[in-house]
Design a protein around this motif. Structure first.
Motif, PDB file in Angstrom:
ATOM      1  N   ILE A 121     -48.322 -62.874  13.042  1.00 20.78           N
ATOM      2  CA  ILE A 121     -48.854 -62.077  11.931  1.00 20.78           C
ATOM      3  C   ILE A 121     -47.870 -60.985  11.507  1.00 20.78           C
ATOM      4  CG2 ILE A 121     -51.262 -62.575  12.520  1.00 20.78           C
ATOM      5  CD1 ILE A 121     -51.445 -59.657  13.574  1.00 20.78           C
ATOM      6  N   ASP A 122     -46.601 -61.162  11.860  1.00 23.35           N
ATOM      7  CA  ASP A 122     -45.558 -60.278  11.334  1.00 23.35           C
ATOM      8  C   ASP A 122     -45.239 -60.785   9.929  1.00 23.35           C
ATOM      9  OD1 ASP A 122     -43.413 -58.678  10.761  1.00 23.35           O
ATOM     10  OD2 ASP A 122     -42.454 -58.912  12.717  1.00 23.35           O
ATOM     11  N   ILE A 123     -45.986 -60.286   8.968  1.00 24.96           N
ATOM     12  CA  ILE A 123     -45.944 -60.834   7.615  1.00 24.96           C
ATOM     13  C   ILE A 123     -44.575 -60.643   6.959  1.00 24.96           C
ATOM     14  CG2 ILE A 123     -47.027 -60.791   5.335  1.00 24.96           C
ATOM     15  CD1 ILE A 123     -48.848 -61.815   7.569  1.00 24.96           C
ATOM     16  N   CYS A 124     -43.966 -59.470   7.141  1.00 24.86           N
ATOM     17  CA  CYS A 124     -42.702 -59.178   6.454  1.00 24.86           C
ATOM     18  C   CYS A 124     -41.474 -59.644   7.235  1.00 24.86           C
ATOM     19  CB  CYS A 124     -42.597 -57.677   6.178  1.00 24.86           C
ATOM     20  SG  CYS A 124     -43.838 -57.076   5.009  1.00 24.86           S
ATOM     21  N   GLY A 125     -41.620 -59.883   8.536  1.00 26.02           N
ATOM     22  CA  GLY A 125     -40.476 -60.324   9.335  1.00 26.02           C
ATOM     23  C   GLY A 125     -40.848 -61.445  10.279  1.00 26.02           C
ATOM     24  N   GLY A 152     -58.614 -76.084  16.535  1.00 26.82           N
ATOM     25  CA  GLY A 152     -59.277 -76.984  17.473  1.00 26.82           C
ATOM     26  C   GLY A 152     -59.655 -76.230  18.741  1.00 26.82           C
ATOM     27  N   GLU A 153     -59.856 -76.958  19.830  1.00 29.02           N
ATOM     28  CA  GLU A 153     -60.187 -76.343  21.116  1.00 29.02           C
ATOM     29  C   GLU A 153     -58.914 -75.759  21.729  1.00 29.02           C
ATOM     30  OE1 GLU A 153     -63.190 -76.039  22.548  1.00 29.02           O
ATOM     31  OE2 GLU A 153     -64.188 -77.008  20.842  1.00 29.02           O
ATOM     32  N   VAL A 154     -58.916 -74.446  21.954  1.00 27.93           N
ATOM     33  CA  VAL A 154     -57.716 -73.747  22.424  1.00 27.93           C
ATOM     34  C   VAL A 154     -58.066 -72.915  23.655  1.00 27.93           C
ATOM     35  CG1 VAL A 154     -56.057 -71.926  21.852  1.00 27.93           C
ATOM     36  CG2 VAL A 154     -56.616 -73.668  20.161  1.00 27.93           C
ATOM     37  N   ASP A 155     -57.184 -72.967  24.657  1.00 29.71           N
ATOM     38  CA  ASP A 155     -57.361 -72.139  25.855  1.00 29.71           C
ATOM     39  C   ASP A 155     -56.809 -70.739  25.646  1.00 29.71           C
ATOM     40  OD1 ASP A 155     -58.512 -74.068  27.848  1.00 29.71           O
ATOM     41  OD2 ASP A 155     -56.690 -75.164  27.333  1.00 29.71           O
ATOM     42  N   TYR A 156     -55.627 -70.643  25.004  1.00 31.43           N
ATOM     43  CA  TYR A 156     -54.996 -69.338  24.787  1.00 31.43           C
ATOM     44  C   TYR A 156     -54.490 -69.226  23.344  1.00 31.43           C
ATOM     45  CZ  TYR A 156     -54.861 -68.855  29.878  1.00 31.43           C
ATOM     46  OH  TYR A 156     -55.198 -68.762  31.199  1.00 31.43           O
ATOM     47  N   LEU A 157     -54.896 -68.156  22.666  1.00 31.84           N
ATOM     48  CA  LEU A 157     -54.330 -67.807  21.365  1.00 31.84           C
ATOM     49  C   LEU A 157     -53.472 -66.566  21.565  1.00 31.84           C
ATOM     50  CD1 LEU A 157     -54.073 -67.941  18.256  1.00 31.84           C
ATOM     51  CD2 LEU A 157     -56.153 -66.533  18.121  1.00 31.84           C
ATOM     52  N   ILE A 158     -52.159 -66.716  21.391  1.00 38.42           N
ATOM     53  CA  ILE A 158     -51.210 -65.602  21.511  1.00 38.42           C
ATOM     54  C   ILE A 158     -50.893 -65.120  20.105  1.00 38.42           C
ATOM     55  CG2 ILE A 158     -49.001 -64.844  22.443  1.00 38.42           C
ATOM     56  CD1 ILE A 158     -50.984 -65.957  24.539  1.00 38.42           C
ATOM     57  N   VAL A 159     -51.149 -63.842  19.832  1.00 35.56           N
ATOM     58  CA  VAL A 159     -50.929 -63.281  18.498  1.00 35.56           C
ATOM     59  C   VAL A 159     -49.720 -62.353  18.548  1.00 35.56           C
ATOM     60  CG1 VAL A 159     -51.920 -61.991  16.571  1.00 35.56           C
ATOM     61  CG2 VAL A 159     -53.407 -63.411  18.022  1.00 35.56           C
ATOM     62  N   ASP A 160     -48.637 -62.756  17.889  1.00 33.10           N
ATOM     63  CA  ASP A 160     -47.419 -61.945  17.813  1.00 33.10           C
ATOM     64  C   ASP A 160     -47.534 -61.010  16.622  1.00 33.10           C
ATOM     65  OD1 ASP A 160     -44.751 -61.128  18.400  1.00 33.10           O
ATOM     66  OD2 ASP A 160     -44.049 -62.396  16.757  1.00 33.10           O
ATOM     67  N   THR A 161     -47.420 -59.712  16.862  1.00 34.06           N
ATOM     68  CA  THR A 161     -47.619 -58.710  15.819  1.00 34.06           C
ATOM     69  C   THR A 161     -46.307 -58.012  15.468  1.00 34.06           C
ATOM     70  OG1 THR A 161     -48.055 -56.897  17.363  1.00 34.06           O
ATOM     71  CG2 THR A 161     -49.938 -58.291  16.733  1.00 34.06           C
ATOM     72  N   PRO A 162     -46.251 -57.342  14.331  1.00 34.40           N
ATOM     73  CA  PRO A 162     -45.060 -56.536  14.015  1.00 34.40           C
ATOM     74  C   PRO A 162     -45.083 -55.247  14.830  1.00 34.40           C
ATOM     75  CG  PRO A 162     -46.694 -56.293  12.293  1.00 34.40           C
ATOM     76  CD  PRO A 162     -47.231 -57.329  13.225  1.00 34.40           C
ATOM     77  N   PRO A 163     -43.978 -54.511  14.881  1.00 39.47           N
ATOM     78  CA  PRO A 163     -43.989 -53.228  15.591  1.00 39.47           C
ATOM     79  C   PRO A 163     -44.850 -52.207  14.868  1.00 39.47           C
ATOM     80  CG  PRO A 163     -41.900 -53.554  14.444  1.00 39.47           C
ATOM     81  CD  PRO A 163     -42.643 -54.842  14.343  1.00 39.47           C
ATOM     82  N   GLY A 164     -45.350 -51.235  15.620  1.00 39.57           N
ATOM     83  CA  GLY A 164     -46.102 -50.150  15.006  1.00 39.57           C
ATOM     84  C   GLY A 164     -47.601 -50.272  15.185  1.00 39.57           C
ATOM     85  N   THR A 165     -48.316 -49.475  14.387  1.00 44.64           N
ATOM     86  CA  THR A 165     -49.787 -49.427  14.439  1.00 44.64           C
ATOM     87  C   THR A 165     -50.310 -49.362  13.004  1.00 44.64           C
ATOM     88  OG1 THR A 165     -49.667 -47.010  14.636  1.00 44.64           O
ATOM     89  CG2 THR A 165     -49.836 -48.255  16.675  1.00 44.64           C
ATOM     90  N   LEU A 174     -48.029 -56.633  21.514  1.00 42.66           N
ATOM     91  CA  LEU A 174     -47.721 -55.460  20.700  1.00 42.66           C
ATOM     92  C   LEU A 174     -46.445 -54.788  21.177  1.00 42.66           C
ATOM     93  CD1 LEU A 174     -51.268 -53.753  20.764  1.00 42.66           C
ATOM     94  CD2 LEU A 174     -50.424 -55.405  19.088  1.00 42.66           C
ATOM     95  N   SER A 175     -45.877 -53.968  20.303  1.00 38.25           N
ATOM     96  CA  SER A 175     -44.770 -53.090  20.687  1.00 38.25           C
ATOM     97  C   SER A 175     -44.763 -51.922  19.727  1.00 38.25           C
ATOM     98  CB  SER A 175     -43.423 -53.813  20.640  1.00 38.25           C
ATOM     99  OG  SER A 175     -43.045 -54.076  19.306  1.00 38.25           O
ATOM    100  N   GLY A 176     -44.469 -50.750  20.242  1.00 38.56           N
ATOM    101  CA  GLY A 176     -44.372 -49.612  19.349  1.00 38.56           C
ATOM    102  C   GLY A 176     -43.061 -49.628  18.578  1.00 38.56           C
ATOM    103  N   LYS A 177     -42.016 -50.119  19.216  1.00 38.29           N
ATOM    104  CA  LYS A 177     -40.666 -50.099  18.657  1.00 38.29           C
ATOM    105  C   LYS A 177     -40.218 -51.509  18.289  1.00 38.29           C
ATOM    106  CE  LYS A 177     -38.191 -47.048  18.560  1.00 38.29           C
ATOM    107  NZ  LYS A 177     -37.939 -46.095  17.464  1.00 38.29           N
ATOM    108  N   GLY A 178     -39.523 -51.646  17.170  1.00 39.27           N
ATOM    109  CA  GLY A 178     -38.960 -52.929  16.795  1.00 39.27           C
ATOM    110  C   GLY A 178     -37.712 -53.234  17.609  1.00 39.27           C
ATOM    111  N   GLY A 179     -37.397 -54.514  17.776  1.00 36.65           N
ATOM    112  CA  GLY A 179     -36.182 -54.919  18.450  1.00 36.65           C
ATOM    113  C   GLY A 179     -36.243 -54.909  19.962  1.00 36.65           C
ATOM    114  N   GLU A 188     -48.564 -46.698  20.890  1.00 36.68           N
ATOM    115  CA  GLU A 188     -49.234 -48.000  20.850  1.00 36.68           C
ATOM    116  C   GLU A 188     -50.411 -48.032  21.829  1.00 36.68           C
ATOM    117  OE1 GLU A 188     -49.450 -51.358  18.724  1.00 36.68           O
ATOM    118  OE2 GLU A 188     -47.492 -50.372  18.732  1.00 36.68           O
ATOM    119  N   ILE A 189     -50.212 -47.472  23.007  1.00 40.48           N
ATOM    120  CA  ILE A 189     -51.293 -47.413  23.994  1.00 40.48           C
ATOM    121  C   ILE A 189     -52.414 -46.520  23.485  1.00 40.48           C
ATOM    122  CG2 ILE A 189     -51.876 -46.635  26.331  1.00 40.48           C
ATOM    123  CD1 ILE A 189     -49.037 -47.527  27.163  1.00 40.48           C
ATOM    124  N   SER A 190     -52.050 -45.414  22.841  1.00 37.91           N
ATOM    125  CA  SER A 190     -53.062 -44.531  22.239  1.00 37.91           C
ATOM    126  C   SER A 190     -53.852 -45.264  21.159  1.00 37.91           C
ATOM    127  CB  SER A 190     -52.372 -43.297  21.643  1.00 37.91           C
ATOM    128  OG  SER A 190     -53.299 -42.487  20.956  1.00 37.91           O
TER     129      SER A 190
END
Length: 292
Positions: A92-96, A163-176, A60-65, A212-214
């Motif tokens: 899952i950054d659908i727009c970017g 399939g069988e996965v050890d780590y799923l890393i989910v990249d998200t867009p900025p914000g909440t 996650l990130s609160g700020k883009g870039g 973002e932490i909140s």
């Protein structure tokens, strides 16, 4: 459901369809019946699908870039250095969607089989999925409202054959916003290990990271820690170190102390990240910039 009033008590509230703010709402009868509070059946389907995934980490990130997608890509690549570790990277950054470009997978397409969508594999043990693979051109704009984004994320989590996965890393867009709420909602029953939050040293970024932490605390998403990106720049010629983004309020270190979250590390600005072969994570032979 149609547009809801600003002060809607929510479908899970005892006042749903009965409160004063519900008067005149087109959804009043539906909410009062209790049908609007019914759990999405996809949550159980995703829980079953995710049984083959050991660890789920949101970036996650609160700020883009601030370099969140670059960090996600390098984290996935670093974990996959162990050939016995199966890694999946979900954008899952659908727009970017920038993961296809960063991973050097532009132009690749998703194939469908009887077991679901097949991810695009960078290596035998590193699979990637992004809405960017579904676009006819990388220049196409994705102009979707929340419900359609929600549906796309649901499909990624439920219909992709990881399939069988050890780590799923989910990249998200900025914000909440929609994408974050959808990911947390759908993965909650499947257990999320937590979130890694990316920031840069300056206060304009830290302000949004605090939000973002909140957000994480409100939705009960564990914060694994914060990574401060672009901490400093070391000139490759004279070796002089400069702070491009001065930490006027103490940077990530002070923020993490104040909010009692771990500071996982600092990453410098590295001009090698601008090299095309490095950005695509496909180095020329003999050069391993990612590991360094």
């Amino acid at each position: 459901m149609e547009e809801v009033p600003h002060d809607c008590p929510g479908t899970g509230s005892a006042q749903a369809g009965r409160g004063a703010s519900c008067q005149g709402c087109p959804n009043q009868r539906l909410c009062a019946s209790g049908a609007g509070a019914a759990p999405d059946p996809a949550i159980e389907e995703i829980k079953e699908k995710m049984k083959s995934v050991k660890h789920k980490i949101l970036v996650l990130s609160g700020k883009g870039g601030v370099g969140k997608s670059t960090f996600s890509a390098h984290l996935a690549h670093g974990l996959a250095e162990d050939e016995n570790t199966q890694v999946a990277l979900l954008d899952i950054d659908i727009c970017g969607p920038s993961i296809p470009k960063i991973m050097g997978l532009e132009g690749e397409q998703v194939h469908q089989s009887g077991s679901g969508w097949s991810p695009v594999f960078l290596e035998d043990n590193l699979g990637v999925m992004s809405v960017g693979f579904l676009l006819s051109s990388p220049d196409d704009a994705v102009i979707w409202r929340g419900p359609k984004k929600n549906g796309m994320i649901k499909q990624f989590l439920r219909d992709v054959d990881w399939g069988e996965v050890d780590y799923l890393i989910v990249d998200t867009p900025p914000g909440t916003s929609d994408e974050h709420l959808s990911a947390v909602q759908y993965l909650a029953a499947a257990h999320i290990d937590g979130a890694v939050i990316i920031t840069t040293p300056q206060e304009v970024s830290l302000q949004d990271v605090r939000k973002e932490i909140s957000f994480c605390r409100k939705v009960k998403l564990p914060v694994l820690g914060v990574v401060e990106n672009m901490t400093s720049f070391v000139c490759p010629k004279c070796q002089k170190e400069s702070q491009i983004f001065p930490p006027t309020t103490g940077g990530a270190e002070v923020m993490c102390q104040d909010l009692q979250v771990p500071l996982l590390g600092r990453v410098p600005l590295d001009p090698r990240i601008g090299i095309q072969d490095f950005c695509s994570l496909r180095q020329p032979k003999g050069e391993d910039h990612v590991s360094s």
